[in-house]
Each structure stands twice: as C-alpha cells, then as structure tokens.
Design a protein around this motif. Structure first.
Motif, PDB file in Angstrom:
ATOM      1  N   ASP A 111       0.863  -1.180   0.000  1.00  0.00           N
ATOM      2  CA  ASP A 111       0.000   0.000   0.000  1.00  0.00           C
ATOM      3  C   ASP A 111       0.898   1.228   0.000  1.00  0.00           C
ATOM      4  O   ASP A 111       2.131   1.120  -0.061  1.00  0.00           O
ATOM      5  CB  ASP A 111      -0.978  -0.010   1.182  1.00  0.00           C
ATOM      6  N   ASP A 112       0.294   2.418   0.039  1.00  0.00           N
ATOM      7  CA  ASP A 112       1.047   3.668  -0.053  1.00  0.00           C
ATOM      8  C   ASP A 112       1.529   4.188   1.297  1.00  0.00           C
ATOM      9  O   ASP A 112       2.090   5.290   1.356  1.00  0.00           O
ATOM     10  CB  ASP A 112       0.173   4.744  -0.714  1.00  0.00           C
ATOM     11  N   SER A 113       1.349   3.431   2.349  1.00  0.00           N
ATOM     12  CA  SER A 113       1.789   3.870   3.668  1.00  0.00           C
ATOM     13  C   SER A 113       3.306   3.752   3.787  1.00  0.00           C
ATOM     14  O   SER A 113       3.981   3.105   2.981  1.00  0.00           O
ATOM     15  CB  SER A 113       1.115   3.038   4.752  1.00  0.00           C
ATOM     16  N   ASP A 114       3.861   4.397   4.830  1.00  0.00           N
ATOM     17  CA  ASP A 114       5.299   4.314   5.071  1.00  0.00           C
ATOM     18  C   ASP A 114       5.723   2.879   5.364  1.00  0.00           C
ATOM     19  O   ASP A 114       6.816   2.450   4.957  1.00  0.00           O
ATOM     20  CB  ASP A 114       5.685   5.228   6.233  1.00  0.00           C
ATOM     21  N   VAL A 425      -1.748  13.769 -14.111  1.00  0.00           N
ATOM     22  CA  VAL A 425      -1.197  12.433 -14.332  1.00  0.00           C
ATOM     23  C   VAL A 425      -0.645  11.891 -13.030  1.00  0.00           C
ATOM     24  O   VAL A 425       0.025  12.618 -12.270  1.00  0.00           O
ATOM     25  CB  VAL A 425      -0.090  12.468 -15.407  1.00  0.00           C
ATOM     26  N   SER A 426      -0.908  10.599 -12.754  1.00  0.00           N
ATOM     27  CA  SER A 426      -0.375   9.938 -11.566  1.00  0.00           C
ATOM     28  C   SER A 426       1.089   9.586 -11.778  1.00  0.00           C
ATOM     29  O   SER A 426       1.430   8.828 -12.691  1.00  0.00           O
ATOM     30  CB  SER A 426      -1.188   8.673 -11.255  1.00  0.00           C
ATOM     31  N   LYS A 427       1.963  10.156 -10.953  1.00  0.00           N
ATOM     32  CA  LYS A 427       3.393   9.909 -11.101  1.00  0.00           C
ATOM     33  C   LYS A 427       3.743   8.446 -10.839  1.00  0.00           C
ATOM     34  O   LYS A 427       4.545   7.841 -11.573  1.00  0.00           O
ATOM     35  CB  LYS A 427       4.167  10.809 -10.142  1.00  0.00           C
ATOM     36  N   SER A 428       3.159   7.851  -9.814  1.00  0.00           N
ATOM     37  CA  SER A 428       3.498   6.461  -9.478  1.00  0.00           C
ATOM     38  C   SER A 428       3.057   5.507 -10.584  1.00  0.00           C
ATOM     39  O   SER A 428       3.780   4.567 -10.930  1.00  0.00           O
ATOM     40  CB  SER A 428       2.849   6.067  -8.148  1.00  0.00           C
ATOM     41  N   ASP A 429       1.877   5.754 -11.174  1.00  0.00           N
ATOM     42  CA  ASP A 429       1.411   4.884 -12.256  1.00  0.00           C
ATOM     43  C   ASP A 429       2.320   4.979 -13.476  1.00  0.00           C
ATOM     44  O   ASP A 429       2.629   3.967 -14.125  1.00  0.00           O
ATOM     45  CB  ASP A 429      -0.022   5.248 -12.651  1.00  0.00           C
ATOM     46  N   VAL A 430       2.765   6.187 -13.806  1.00  0.00           N
ATOM     47  CA  VAL A 430       3.648   6.366 -14.959  1.00  0.00           C
ATOM     48  C   VAL A 430       4.985   5.681 -14.720  1.00  0.00           C
ATOM     49  O   VAL A 430       5.519   4.981 -15.590  1.00  0.00           O
ATOM     50  CB  VAL A 430       3.845   7.863 -15.254  1.00  0.00           C
ATOM     51  N   LEU A 431       5.552   5.845 -13.525  1.00  0.00           N
ATOM     52  CA  LEU A 431       6.827   5.207 -13.224  1.00  0.00           C
ATOM     53  C   LEU A 431       6.711   3.692 -13.255  1.00  0.00           C
ATOM     54  O   LEU A 431       7.625   2.997 -13.711  1.00  0.00           O
ATOM     55  CB  LEU A 431       7.333   5.675 -11.859  1.00  0.00           C
ATOM     56  N   ASN A 432       5.588   3.159 -12.781  1.00  0.00           N
ATOM     57  CA  ASN A 432       5.404   1.711 -12.805  1.00  0.00           C
ATOM     58  C   ASN A 432       5.271   1.201 -14.230  1.00  0.00           C
ATOM     59  O   ASN A 432       5.826   0.148 -14.585  1.00  0.00           O
ATOM     60  CB  ASN A 432       4.161   1.333 -11.991  1.00  0.00           C
ATOM     61  N   LEU A 433       4.520   1.922 -15.072  1.00  0.00           N
ATOM     62  CA  LEU A 433       4.351   1.496 -16.462  1.00  0.00           C
ATOM     63  C   LEU A 433       5.660   1.548 -17.226  1.00  0.00           C
ATOM     64  O   LEU A 433       5.932   0.707 -18.085  1.00  0.00           O
ATOM     65  CB  LEU A 433       3.302   2.376 -17.149  1.00  0.00           C
ATOM     66  N   LEU A 434       6.497   2.553 -16.923  1.00  0.00           N
ATOM     67  CA  LEU A 434       7.778   2.687 -17.606  1.00  0.00           C
ATOM     68  C   LEU A 434       8.858   1.805 -16.993  1.00  0.00           C
ATOM     69  O   LEU A 434       9.934   1.666 -17.568  1.00  0.00           O
ATOM     70  CB  LEU A 434       8.238   4.147 -17.562  1.00  0.00           C
ATOM     71  N   GLY A 435       8.598   1.207 -15.835  1.00  0.00           N
ATOM     72  CA  GLY A 435       9.607   0.394 -15.170  1.00  0.00           C
ATOM     73  C   GLY A 435      10.722   1.214 -14.563  1.00  0.00           C
ATOM     74  O   GLY A 435      11.868   0.769 -14.487  1.00  0.00           O
ATOM     75  N   ILE A 436      10.420   2.449 -14.128  1.00  0.00           N
ATOM     76  CA  ILE A 436      11.410   3.356 -13.563  1.00  0.00           C
ATOM     77  C   ILE A 436      11.169   3.477 -12.060  1.00  0.00           C
ATOM     78  O   ILE A 436      10.029   3.643 -11.625  1.00  0.00           O
ATOM     79  CB  ILE A 436      11.322   4.750 -14.228  1.00  0.00           C
ATOM     80  N   LYS A 437      12.239   3.407 -11.284  1.00  0.00           N
ATOM     81  CA  LYS A 437      12.123   3.499  -9.834  1.00  0.00           C
ATOM     82  C   LYS A 437      12.142   4.965  -9.384  1.00  0.00           C
ATOM     83  O   LYS A 437      12.677   5.835 -10.070  1.00  0.00           O
ATOM     84  CB  LYS A 437      13.268   2.740  -9.155  1.00  0.00           C
ATOM     85  N   GLN A 438      11.542   5.188  -8.227  1.00  0.00           N
ATOM     86  CA  GLN A 438      11.539   6.522  -7.641  1.00  0.00           C
ATOM     87  C   GLN A 438      12.953   6.870  -7.167  1.00  0.00           C
ATOM     88  O   GLN A 438      13.700   6.024  -6.681  1.00  0.00           O
ATOM     89  CB  GLN A 438      10.563   6.558  -6.463  1.00  0.00           C
TER      90      GLN A 438
END
Length: 489
Positions: A111-114, A425-438
C-alpha cells in the motif's frame, strides 16, 4: 413426457429432474470444501497411489522410463535426456527463459503507507543480497532454475536462510541504520525426482533412510508448478507432447548419418576381363582399396576402375522430416517458429503476428513466475522480519519497449502531450508502467525538461521548433521577394 423446452425451463429454475421439487440450498460448509478431490477419482486411483505417496500421471514417464538407458532410468530422466541430446529443444527453452529473465523487475509496495514502502525497500535489499551473495549467478540464476518447470512440469528450490546486516534506505532517511535480518542467502536447485506427494498433495522428501518420504519444514522449499492440470501436484511438462518427436529425431539422425556414411562417397567398381588369374584379381583389389588413400594406383593389364555415384535426392526426405519435427517443437515450446527458424515464411506481416504470439507467451510465463515469488519467498521474508507489514509484490515488466516510447511521447510530447494540458497524471502509475524506480534522494533525481524531450526519432522538441521556425522564415522571405518582383518566377 416433458418436452425439451420444458426440461430446459425446469433446469433453469433449479429442478434437477422433471417431476421433482427444487433441491434445498447448499450449506456454506459444503461449499467451502472440495467435493470431488483427486483421491476420489476411481478411474485413475490405482495409477496415482503407490504406498503412501502419489506417482506421476504423465504417461511418458510412467511407461517409457523402464525402456530408458541406465543413465536416465529415474523419474524425469527421459526429459533430462531430451535436454542433453536435442540442441533445438534447448534453444527453444533458453529463448523462453531469456524472454522473461531479461525484463526489468520492480517491487511494488503493498500500500502507499510508510510501512508498505519500507517493506518494499526491504524486499529489494534482500534481492540484492541474493544477487551479490555467495551463490553463482544470484537471483537471476535462481529465477532461471525455477523456469525449468516449463519443460519438466515442476521445479524445486531450497531456501538457505541466514542472518546478515544491511540498511533499508528510505526517501527521507539520509543516514539509514543497519540492523541484522534473517533473510534468504541462497536458493539451491533440487531435482524434482527427490520429492513425492502424499494423498493430500503434501510434498515429501524421499531419502534412503525413509523411502516413504520425510516431512519438509515450512518456508524451506519453493515448488513451482505453473501449468498443472486437474490438480496434478507434479505439474504438466511441455516436453510431454514433444517427447515422441524428439525420440523420432534421434532415430532419423542415426539413419541419416548411416546414409551419408554409406552413400556420401561414390562406390568404386573394378572391372577385369572374363579370363583372369587370381593374382590379377588380388592386384585389382589392392588397387581399389588404395583409391581412397593414394593419389596413384597400379592395375593389372586389362583392368579398369569406375565409380558409381549415388542418387542423393532421397536425402531430402531426412531433411524435410527434421524440419517438420523442429517446426512442431517450436510451436509447442514458443507458440511460433520465426524466432527459432525463419524458414520460408519470413515477411513483415507474418513476423508481426509471430512477435505478438511470442510476447503473449512471455507475459504468461512472467505472470506465473511473479505469482510463485509473491506467494512464497516475499511473504516468508515479511513474516520473519516485519510481521504485520503490508506484503509487497514483485512485478516483471513485459510490455513492448515501443509502447513505452509511445507512452512517454504522450506524457511529455512537444505541446501535444499530457504535460502541456490540464490533465493530472499519476506519477506512481507512470513510473510503474515505464519500469522506472523513484529517486532515492535529491542527488539521485534526473532533471526532465519537456521542452527538450526527444521525440523518439533522434531530434529534440527544441530542435524541431527551430527547424520549423527556419522553414517559416524562408517561406516568408520567398513570398516577399516574389511580391517585389512579380514578373520573376
């Protein structure tokens, strides 16, 4: 006698037979248990159970193993023989493995929690420990070993646990503190012949001291059976439908080599007059034997040597049969043939169809491998180290790279992308689709400027704008020149 329509209407309303009342609602207790388990199947019950454990239901392994050579006379030995003796099958298997293993892998938080993000970072750190641990090949090799379940139906890995010290890096933690963790240090591949399943599908380790099988501890072995049928605990092997084809290939190869050995070189014929002595015949025989080794030969008076060339046209039968068998093997293991053998069908439209089929097989294998790791190794690590934390998931990015480029163009396109519109645009969704880590911290951030974003064809947006402005200025200058000189073309 009720009509077909009346019977259909009765069945639709819950009536089991014409003339009977509807059955009572089934209780929840009955719905929660298996009503037709495998051990109650009377058709194959004698084949499934030998003593306290089940035997495999694979007819190839059940019937043909006794005819195998001594080197392969054990469970799954016939499939090991195929991989040892058929290079085309090994090529197809390695293609199927590499299609999944060369893709990027990411760990998504539960989930998105810490706590969820911390658990995901912890799992990433554990995978890095496996990758750079004492094992050969690391986690990549471990996943490759699990992919052997495609050919054999089942793959087994033993987890070697141990204590190690490392730090889990969080975004807002500049100096993470190291601590001791109880994590997997190695994954050891074990041959599936060493394991049997009891009547309740619980695996047992077969040993010399206990031929009925020993109980195995929890969180110790990973069993990967991606394509099991009818709840078969031994899985379904892709070598099962092609084993006979590989057997015929070995036989045909033997006959092909014998044919080439016999008819590859011309047959030498010695000719003598009707009246000859035994000495002359012996001299001609020595001359014939020396033709293949000497540059010059000596023949008796009146003798002659000729060659008979064989008709090699029949050798195409062997070649066509081998090509047909390889094509069927490629279809079974890969779903298509162009990635392993172009043959005569290599055109653009056909290759695009075969590529889509290859990508669908790749995605299927990736999802199954994900489910195996997400159902065993990752929950075990969380339960033993971070109990109560959200369980992360490993994902294998299998989308087409061209789709990623198109998505990036859509988001950061020059004046036409979502970055220039009011769409959020959701940043987390875009990074997941592109396979890029935060990014881990400020120093790890890559500066992205949509104004200088490349359009995917070698030119940036700013360069494209400059070229467009230059062409517009040239057209404007040409129009002004023509207005000043109307008679000039």
């Amino acid at each position: 006698m009720a009509s077909i329509k009346e019977r259909a209407l009765g069945l639709w309303n819950g009536i089991t037979k014409p003339g009977k009342k509807p059955s009572e609602p089934t209780s929840r207790e009955v719905l929660m248990v298996q009503f037709a388990p495998r051990k109650t199947d009377t058709q194959h019950i004698m084949k499934w159970y030998l003593g306290s454990t089940q035997s495999t239901t694979d007819p190839i392994l059940m019937r043909e193993s006794t005819k195998a050579t001594s080197d392969y006379r054990y469970d799954f030995g016939l499939y090991d023989e195929v991989l040892d003796k058929d290079p085309y099958v090994v090529c197809c298997r390695d293609q199927r493995k590499s299609a999944v293993l060369h893709q990027d892998r990411v760990v998504q938080p539960g989930d998105d929690s810490d706590r969820g993000i911390y658990a995901a970072r912890f799992v990433e750190a554990c995978f890095r420990q496996l990758t750079y641990g004492p094992g050969d090949g690391g986690f990549q090799r471990d996943l490759s070993d699990l992919m052997d379940a495609v050919t054999h139906g089942i793959a087994v890995e033993e987890v070697i646990w141990g204590e190690t010290v490392f730090a889990v890096q969080m975004d807002n933690d500049t100096r993470p503190r190291s601590r001791a963790w109880f994590v997997p240090l190695e994954l050891k591949q074990r041959h599936p012949r060493r394991f049997k399943f009891d009547k309740d599908d619980i695996p047992k380790l077969m040993t010399e001291e206990n031929p009925n099988g020993e109980d195995i501890p929890a969180r110790k072995f990973i069993f990967f059976r991606p394509y099991a049928r009818y709840d078969d605990p031994y899985g379904w092997a892709y070598l099962r439908p092609i084993w006979w084809l590989t057997w015929f290939k070995r036989k045909i190869m033997y006959w092909w080599v014998s044919y080439c050995e016999r008819f590859g070189s011309p047959t030498i014929v010695g000719i003598l007059p009707p009246v000859t002595t035994s000495t002359e015949r012996d001299e001609l025989d020595r001359a014939i034997k020396g033709v293949m080794q000497e540059q010059t030969v000596t023949m008796p008076n009146g003798g002659d040597i000729k060659t008979l060339e064989s008709n090699m046209a029949s050798i195409n039968n062997y070649r066509e049969f081998m090509a047909y068998v390889n094509g069927e093997i490629g279809k079974c293991l890969l779903g298509q043939t162009l990635t392993s053998d172009v043959g005569k069908g290599g055109n653009l439209s056909v290759s695009e169809v075969h590529e889509r089929v290859a990508l669908s097989v790749q995605a299927m294998d990736a999802r199954n491998l994900e489910d195996c790791i997400n159902g065993t190794l990752i929950p075990w690590m969380i339960e033993l180290n971070l109990p109560g934390y959200p369980i992360p998931r490993m994902e294998i990015i299998t989308d087409n790279p061209r789709d990623r480029i198109q998505l990036l163009q859509l988001i950061l396109g020059n004046g036409r992308g979502l970055a220039e519109s009011n769409y959020q645009v959701s940043k987390s969704d875009v990074l997941n689709l592109l396979g890029i880590k935060q990014a881990r911290n400020d120093d790890d951030v890559l500066e992205l400027n949509p104004a200088t974003y490349s359009d995917g064809f070698g030119s940036s947006a700013s360069t494209t704008d400059a070229k467009t402005k230059k062409r517009a200025d040239e057209r404007e200058s040409t129009s002004a020149s023509r207005a000043r000189n109307p008679g000039r073309k």
